[in-house]
Design an enzyme around this catalytic site. Structure first.
Site, PDB file in Angstrom:
ATOM      1  N   ASN A 175      42.861  30.782  -9.624  1.00  0.00           N
ATOM      2  CA  ASN A 175      43.193  29.578 -10.411  1.00  0.00           C
ATOM      3  C   ASN A 175      44.460  29.859 -11.215  1.00  0.00           C
ATOM      4  OD1 ASN A 175      41.467  27.420  -9.947  1.00  0.00           O
ATOM      5  ND2 ASN A 175      39.875  28.222 -11.311  1.00  0.00           N
ATOM      6  N   LYS A 233      44.987  21.389  -8.063  1.00  0.00           N
ATOM      7  CA  LYS A 233      43.699  22.028  -8.382  1.00  0.00           C
ATOM      8  C   LYS A 233      43.427  21.993  -9.894  1.00  0.00           C
ATOM      9  CE  LYS A 233      39.895  24.444  -8.124  1.00  0.00           C
ATOM     10  NZ  LYS A 233      39.640  25.249  -9.239  1.00  0.00           N
ATOM     11  N   HIS A 286      65.250   5.457 -36.091  1.00  0.00           N
ATOM     12  CA  HIS A 286      65.066   5.862 -34.687  1.00  0.00           C
ATOM     13  C   HIS A 286      65.405   4.746 -33.695  1.00  0.00           C
ATOM     14  CE1 HIS A 286      63.641   9.745 -35.800  1.00  0.00           C
ATOM     15  NE2 HIS A 286      62.650   9.249 -36.536  1.00  0.00           N
ATOM     16  N   HIS A 333      42.240  18.666 -10.611  1.00  0.00           N
ATOM     17  CA  HIS A 333      40.854  18.612 -10.108  1.00  0.00           C
ATOM     18  C   HIS A 333      39.911  19.136 -11.193  1.00  0.00           C
ATOM     19  CE1 HIS A 333      37.378  20.861  -8.564  1.00  0.00           C
ATOM     20  NE2 HIS A 333      37.308  19.980  -7.576  1.00  0.00           N
ATOM     21  N   ASN A 334      40.283  20.258 -11.790  1.00  0.00           N
ATOM     22  CA  ASN A 334      39.416  20.837 -12.812  1.00  0.00           C
ATOM     23  C   ASN A 334      39.373  19.970 -14.069  1.00  0.00           C
ATOM     24  OD1 ASN A 334      39.144  22.901 -10.991  1.00  0.00           O
ATOM     25  ND2 ASN A 334      39.266  24.514 -12.520  1.00  0.00           N
ATOM     26  N   GLU A 384      37.035  17.437 -13.313  1.00  0.00           N
ATOM     27  CA  GLU A 384      35.709  18.094 -13.345  1.00  0.00           C
ATOM     28  C   GLU A 384      35.189  18.133 -14.787  1.00  0.00           C
ATOM     29  OE1 GLU A 384      35.542  21.938 -11.167  1.00  0.00           O
ATOM     30  OE2 GLU A 384      34.891  22.811 -13.061  1.00  0.00           O
ATOM     31  N   TYR A 385      36.061  18.499 -15.731  1.00  0.00           N
ATOM     32  CA  TYR A 385      35.655  18.538 -17.141  1.00  0.00           C
ATOM     33  C   TYR A 385      35.166  17.155 -17.582  1.00  0.00           C
ATOM     34  CZ  TYR A 385      37.608  23.122 -18.621  1.00  0.00           C
ATOM     35  OH  TYR A 385      37.868  24.454 -18.811  1.00  0.00           O
ATOM     36  N   SER A 434      38.416  25.408  -4.423  1.00  0.00           N
ATOM     37  CA  SER A 434      37.344  24.858  -5.257  1.00  0.00           C
ATOM     38  C   SER A 434      36.041  24.888  -4.489  1.00  0.00           C
ATOM     39  CB  SER A 434      37.644  23.414  -5.664  1.00  0.00           C
ATOM     40  OG  SER A 434      36.544  22.921  -6.411  1.00  0.00           O
TER      41      SER A 434
HETATM   42  C1  6PG Z   1      35.985  25.002  -8.829  1.00  0.00           C
HETATM   43  C2  6PG Z   1      35.759  25.273 -10.280  1.00  0.00           C
HETATM   44  C3  6PG Z   1      36.171  26.642 -10.600  1.00  0.00           C
HETATM   45  C4  6PG Z   1      35.562  27.200 -11.860  1.00  0.00           C
HETATM   46  C5  6PG Z   1      36.268  26.818 -13.097  1.00  0.00           C
HETATM   47  C6  6PG Z   1      35.361  26.400 -14.217  1.00  0.00           C
HETATM   48  O1  6PG Z   1      36.705  24.073  -8.552  1.00  0.00           O
HETATM   49  O2  6PG Z   1      35.424  25.733  -8.011  1.00  0.00           O
HETATM   50  O3  6PG Z   1      36.476  24.383 -11.064  1.00  0.00           O
HETATM   51  O4  6PG Z   1      37.563  26.676 -10.553  1.00  0.00           O
HETATM   52  O5  6PG Z   1      34.212  26.994 -11.942  1.00  0.00           O
HETATM   53  O6  6PG Z   1      36.934  27.984 -13.470  1.00  0.00           O
HETATM   54  O7  6PG Z   1      36.100  26.424 -15.339  1.00  0.00           O
HETATM   55  P1  6PG Z   1      35.594  26.481 -16.814  1.00  0.00           P
HETATM   56  O8  6PG Z   1      35.051  27.854 -17.044  1.00  0.00           O
HETATM   57  O9  6PG Z   1      36.846  26.223 -17.563  1.00  0.00           O
HETATM   58  O10 6PG Z   1      34.542  25.433 -16.982  1.00  0.00           O
END
Ligand code: 6PG
Length: 518
Positions: A122, A219, A490, A222-223, A226-227, A147
């Site tokens: 990553n 990617k 400004h 993507h994360n 994911e968050y 991922s």
């Molecule tokens: C994936 C996940 C992977 C990992 C992250 C989680 O796509 O397989 O996102 O990359 O689980 O590092 O990240 P955090 O520890 O920041 O939640």
């Protein structure tokens, strides 16, 4: 030692290997075994020799012939010596300095200009761009972001490769072979979850993303998504617990139902599984004995930082990073819980439960659409800045299986980009616009009720605020521009004059004259 079919341990084959693999942690070991399943002969190395031994033992257990699929190496030089030239070496080492450290060791060991090193970690996308430049002429530095966690790595991850197109042409069959597969007709994931199952055939979840750095950028976002996905599920869970008094198992049942419909996703599925699970020591729901302090490795933070830098309002993603930060302030929260007042949570009448659950479902769905819209908008703006010619439909396609955010929903995003390759924001696609039109009443209700009850739902709220801001033709940024002009000269643009003209009011002078600024 024998393998699972009772074949005696063989001495290592003397023929050269196809791929060198360095870094045999959880992800690396599984990717190496996945490569071996797909017929590639691997030369494996890790600074920790026990990890190499583990992998060799695992290969012996798993392989179905007496031919070793993975060959043990005890140095970088030995690894290069065991590989066919030009060498192809895959790294699965922690992002940051270890990547450069291994690259340098391989240079010292004699790697050549035509050899390819593929970073699967990553890594920060800007590091990738810098590496491609700095290693130019020494070897070809290529990357593929991965991922799917450990199971994905073993049986088929989603892969986001980027870098030198010549390297891609050489590595494409390898990455396509090990990636997750999707049924080309239904768009559904073709799961492989054990070595006994045959390798699935279908559309690979691996596509060339673009120039160096673009794969890691995609990617990273993507994360970020994911968050947001995770935080939104957590907020729905929290509101159900607080207002409906549902147990984790009851909520798991609801999540399982939700998983049958538009919210179908891997994260929904695993959330249900987690909520069903009891702690073996206390017999309490496991979730209740887990400390409520969320960790993070950095990719969500990078996404939020990049969104701020690019000027792409990925507010729900950023809010989800902040939610993790706020969760870590446990001591402060314990104190504040005693000191700071808020409304008493009004428990819902049992007869209202189904309505509230439906409102939360719709709030989660609409917020999720917004989070993905923010993520794709961010990629689009960054790509414009970096001059990356990205294919957004193809990106959505490779997230349909293998990766952590895999979901039925991704097919809808692919369809949206098939309708319009130039789509600026997913919210403007007719399908998503109609979906939000249908469900936004419940979205607003869910947030209003949580807010009145004092239950935090920052990701839900930020998604709705983004949606409402995005659809507002005139925002109060006009007043904001006037404020800036007042204290800092400004300047501002006028709605009734050309946009390349700037104006300033001399606020301190009598009569406050308006002047055109050159
Ligand atoms: C994936 C996940 C992977 C990992 C992250 C989680 O796509 O397989 O996102 O990359 O689980 O590092 O990240 P955090 O520890 O920041 O939640």
């Amino acid at each position: 030692m024998t393998n699972h079919q009772g074949v005696n341990r063989m001495t290592q084959s003397t023929s050269l290997c196809d791929i060198g693999f360095i870094g045999l942690g959880v992800m690396g070991k599984n990717i190496a075994l996945n490569l071996a399943d797909n017929g590639y002969k691997i030369a494996a190395f890790d600074l920790d020799h026990n990890k190499v031994d583990d992998l060799i033992a695992q290969d012996e257990l798993e392989r179905t012939t007496d031919q070793a699929r993975i060959i043990q190496c005890s140095s970088y030089t030995e690894l290069l010596g065991k590989l066919r030239a030009p060498h192809l070496i895959i790294l699965s080492v922690p992002a940051g300095a270890p990547v450069d450290d291994v690259c340098q060791k391989l240079i010292d060991a004699g790697i050549c200009a035509d050899d390819i090193i593929v970073d699967t970690g990553n890594s920060l996308w800007t590091d990738t761009i810098a590496r491609e430049k700095s290693y130019h002429g020494k070897f070809i530095f290529f990357t593929t972001a991965v991922s799917g966690g450990e199971v994905g790595a073993r049986f088929g991850p989603s892969l986001m490769p980027s870098g030198d197109p010549y390297a891609w042409a050489r590595i494409e069959p390898v990455l396509e072979a090990i990636s997750a597969k999707v049924d080309p007709v239904t768009g559904k994931a073709l799961e492989r979850t054990s070595i006994e199952q045959p390798l699935p055939k279908g559309e690979p979840c691996a596509t060339y993303i673009g120039p160096a750095g673009s794969g890691h950028y995609v990617k990273m976002v993507h994360n970020g998504i994911e968050y947001a996905d995770m935080q939104l599920i957590c907020e729905a869970y929290h509101i159900m617990r607080e207002t409906l008094d549902y147990t984790p198992k009851q909520i798991a049942t609801i999540f399982r139902q939700w998983n049958q419909g538009v919210l179908n996703s891997y994260l929904m599925e695993i959330s249900a599984e987690v909520l069903e699970h009891d702690d073996p020591e206390t017999n309490l729901p496991l979730v209740d004995i887990i400390l409520d302090k969320a960790g993070q490795k950095g990719t969500g933070l990078w996404t939020a930082v990049s969104a701020l830098q690019v000027g792409s309002p990925a507010a729900t993603i950023a809010q989800s990073v902040f939610a993790r930060s706020l969760s870590t302030l446990k001591h402060a929260r314990i104190r504040a819980a005693k000191l700071l007042s808020g409304p008493q949570v009004i428990k819902a009448a049992a007869t209202d439960n189904d309505v509230i659950v439906q409102e939360l479902h719709d709030a989660l769905y609409c917020s999720k659409i917004v989070a993905y819209a923010q993520g794709f908008q961010l990629i689009k703006l960054a790509a414009r800045e970096q001059q990356w010619p990205l294919n957004f439909g193809a990106i959505a396609k490779i997230w349909r299986a293998g990766c952590i955010i895999r979901a039925a929903f991704l097919q809808k995003i692919t369809d949206a980009y098939d309708r319009d390759q130039e789509l600026g924001n997913l919210l403007l696609d007719s399908y998503f616009a109609d979906e939000i039109a249908k469900y936004q009443g419940n979205w607003r209700q869910a947030i209003a009720k949580a807010t009145i009850n004092g239950i935090p739902c920052g990701a839900f709220s930020s998604a709705l605020a983004y949606y409402d801001s995005y659809r507002t033709e005139t925002l109060p940024a006009n007043l904001l521009q006037a404020q800036r002009d007042f204290f800092g000269a400004h300047t501002f643009k006028r709605v009734d004059r050309p946009q390349d003209e700037s104006y300033h009011v001399k606020w301190a002078e009598p009569g406050r004259p308006l002047i055109k600024v050159d």
